[in-house]
Write an enzyme that holds these catalytic residues in place. Structure first.
Site, PDB file in Angstrom:
ATOM      1  N   GLY A 238       0.777  -1.233   0.000  1.00  0.00           N
ATOM      2  CA  GLY A 238       0.000   0.000   0.000  1.00  0.00           C
ATOM      3  C   GLY A 238       0.809   1.282   0.000  1.00  0.00           C
ATOM      4  N   CYS A 344     -13.106   1.586 -28.853  1.00  0.00           N
ATOM      5  CA  CYS A 344     -14.479   2.059 -29.014  1.00  0.00           C
ATOM      6  C   CYS A 344     -15.220   2.078 -27.692  1.00  0.00           C
ATOM      7  CB  CYS A 344     -15.211   1.186 -30.029  1.00  0.00           C
ATOM      8  SG  CYS A 344     -14.522   1.387 -31.659  1.00  0.00           S
ATOM      9  N   GLU A 345     -14.791   2.946 -26.797  1.00  0.00           N
ATOM     10  CA  GLU A 345     -15.413   3.143 -25.488  1.00  0.00           C
ATOM     11  C   GLU A 345     -15.219   4.603 -25.132  1.00  0.00           C
ATOM     12  OE1 GLU A 345     -16.749   1.054 -23.047  1.00  0.00           O
ATOM     13  OE2 GLU A 345     -16.408  -0.866 -24.048  1.00  0.00           O
TER      14      GLU A 345
HETATM   15  N1  LLP Z   1      -0.500  -7.160  -0.616  1.00  0.00           N
HETATM   16  C1  LLP Z   1      -1.782  -7.460  -0.855  1.00  0.00           C
HETATM   17  C2  LLP Z   1      -2.414  -8.534  -0.110  1.00  0.00           C
HETATM   18  C3  LLP Z   1      -2.494  -6.751  -1.829  1.00  0.00           C
HETATM   19  O1  LLP Z   1      -3.772  -7.059  -2.051  1.00  0.00           O
HETATM   20  C4  LLP Z   1      -1.866  -5.727  -2.558  1.00  0.00           C
HETATM   21  C5  LLP Z   1      -2.581  -4.987  -3.597  1.00  0.00           C
HETATM   22  C6  LLP Z   1      -0.511  -5.447  -2.276  1.00  0.00           C
HETATM   23  C7  LLP Z   1       0.147  -6.185  -1.297  1.00  0.00           C
HETATM   24  C8  LLP Z   1       0.265  -4.388  -3.004  1.00  0.00           C
HETATM   25  O2  LLP Z   1      -0.284  -3.145  -2.883  1.00  0.00           O
HETATM   26  P1  LLP Z   1       0.563  -1.870  -3.384  1.00  0.00           P
HETATM   27  O3  LLP Z   1       1.792  -1.787  -2.534  1.00  0.00           O
HETATM   28  O4  LLP Z   1       0.907  -2.091  -4.805  1.00  0.00           O
HETATM   29  O5  LLP Z   1      -0.345  -0.730  -3.204  1.00  0.00           O
HETATM   30  N2  LLP Z   1      -4.863  -2.136  -9.514  1.00  0.00           N
HETATM   31  C9  LLP Z   1      -4.873  -1.135  -8.456  1.00  0.00           C
HETATM   32  C10 LLP Z   1      -4.194  -1.627  -7.207  1.00  0.00           C
HETATM   33  C11 LLP Z   1      -4.819  -2.862  -6.624  1.00  0.00           C
HETATM   34  C12 LLP Z   1      -3.989  -3.438  -5.528  1.00  0.00           C
HETATM   35  C13 LLP Z   1      -4.558  -4.681  -4.989  1.00  0.00           C
HETATM   36  N3  LLP Z   1      -3.777  -5.253  -3.931  1.00  0.00           N
HETATM   37  C14 LLP Z   1      -4.257   0.153  -8.983  1.00  0.00           C
HETATM   38  O6  LLP Z   1      -3.882   0.204 -10.149  1.00  0.00           O
HETATM   39  O7  LLP Z   1      -4.168   1.125  -8.253  1.00  0.00           O
END
Ligand code: LLP
Length: 415
Positions: A238, A344-345
């Protein structure tokens, strides 16, 4: 929790303006567009900053952010483990040389095929379960490996509600129930080694950090009440990056302090799972302007990349900076421009109503912070082959990391 204005100079962030326009133009000339460019030196530098801020932590890279083999290689080399969300990610981590013992498989409603694959291919991996049913299914399979429990903290954080997973009951068992589930798992003979909670994705400002603190307190409470000695507490990923020019980089020290404070009396190792933070600002997406259309409002710059290449703007209304790499960009008048793709969106808009140098056909645009959840969320919608990826390495040497999909790939699996 924002850092002073000079943080941009301290290596905490790489802005789109910091990329060398000549270099990007020459890469697009060589490899074509749309093209992802991923700088592995920057990926390593991002990892080192996290490792320095959390010297005692095990850092697992959240593979879902960018599962490219060159990225996985680079992070394995510098000492990261791998957090995988699917059998496919586990198989790619293994292919990149991660040992099963360095892999955590976060099983969210895991398909049977995924469970079977992971148990067979990576028997030493830690399986992180988020539902009682998953325990039953592991028992049915005679699982005797390392098990951790994902806790649903009931509080989320992140760049939008769509990614504030900590507040979503889909992920993990409720924190109030967690001690009981842990006790039950231990009684059934599972080797319970850890607890896990992930607040959400894109923690950046003080409000996000406040939510994250609540999550940390809740996982600490669960850890203290655990009926077995825990090897680790995993506080998830996160860590956010600034997508907008006026956003300051994350104060990693403040996050580290919050973690240290919350877990002060918990006797277990710390595990982190950053994805975005390690790869986002190490990547750009290059796209070429093929159509310029004046409208009553912003001029439309039609480019050869769209939501199938970078889904985040369409899916989350996410902001990505766009920069014109035209050699004479600084001599042109600026105007209001929307950068739109070939799909096409109506939601196929990479950037709406920005101030940009007047676009012309043939200009190259760079889209910033595309290294995380960019190529990884690409699709073949509109039968669009996915773009190529070039890796920069060792001071900027380039090599093709992933070929542009050929049209034949679209029908290859049809029977
Ligand atoms: N650990 C778990 C259990 C997770 O579900 C996630 C992300 C992470 C670590 C890594 O999170 P990060 O450090 O990358 O924020 N597609 C979305 C992000 C979805 C993340 C889902 N889980 C976007 O493009 O913002």
């Amino acid at each position: 929790m924002t850092t002073p204005a000079d943080a941009a100079d301290s290596g905490d962030v790489r802005r789109l303006a910091d990329w060398d326009a000549d270099r990007l133009r020459s890469l697009a000339g060589e490899y074509g567009s749309p093209l992802y460019v991923q700088d592995l030196d920057r990926v390593r530098a991002n990892y080192e900053r996290v490792a320095a801020a959390f010297p005692d932590a095990d850092v697992l890279y959240a593979v879902k952010a960018n599962a490219g083999g060159s990225v996985l290689d680079a992070l394995r080399d510098v000492g990261a483990g791998a957090e995988c969300a699917s059998a496919g990610e586990v198989s790619r981590a293994l292919a990149a040389g991660f040992q099963p013992g360095e892999i955590h498989y976060t099983a969210v409603n895991p398909p049977a095929r995924d469970l079977d694959y992971v148990l067979d291919a990576a028997p030493g991996a830690t399986v992180v379960v988020g539902a009682r049913d998953t325990l039953d299914r592991l028992e049915e399979r005679g699982f005797d490996g390392r098990l951790a429990l994902r806790v649903h903290p009931g509080v989320g954080a992140g760049h939008s509600d769509e990614v504030a997973t900590g507040a979503d009951a889909k992920f993990g068992v409720p924190h109030d129930d967690a001690p009981g589930v842990l006790a039950g798992a231990a009684e059934r003979g599972f080797d319970v080694v850890g607890v896990h909670a992930h607040a959400g994705s894109g923690i950046l400002d003080a409000a996000d950090l406040d939510s994250h603190r609540e999550v940390l307190d809740r996982i600490a409470t669960v850890a203290r009440s655990a009926p077995v000695d825990l090897e680790f507490v995993d506080v998830g990923g996160g860590l956010g990056v600034p997508y907008r020019p006026d956003e300051r980089p994350l104060d990693l020290g403040a996050v580290a302090n919050a973690v240290r404070t919350a877990l002060a009396d918990v006797d277990a190792d710390l595990v982190l799972e950053p994805g975005r933070y390690l790869v986002a600002d190490a990547g750009v997406l290059l796209a070429e302007v093929n159509t310029v259309k004046p409208t009553g409002g912003a001029t439309l710059a039609g480019v050869d990349a769209g939501m199938t290449d970078l889904l985040r703007p369409a899916l989350y209304d996410a902001h990505h900076e766009v920069r014109s790499l035209a050699p004479d960009a600084s001599d042109r008048d600026t105007e209001r421009v929307s950068v739109v793709g070939p799909i096409c969106e109506s939601t196929d808009v990479l950037a709406a109503d920005r101030s940009l140098p007047a676009p012309a056909r043939g200009d190259l645009f760079a889209v910033g912070n595309a290294g995380a959840y960019g190529v990884e969320m690409a699709s073949n919608y509109n039968s669009r082959p996915r773009p190529a990826v070039v890796a920069l390495d060792g001071g900027g040497d380039d090599r093709l990391a992933r070929e542009r999909e050929p049209l034949e790939s679209l029908t290859r699996l049809e029977r």
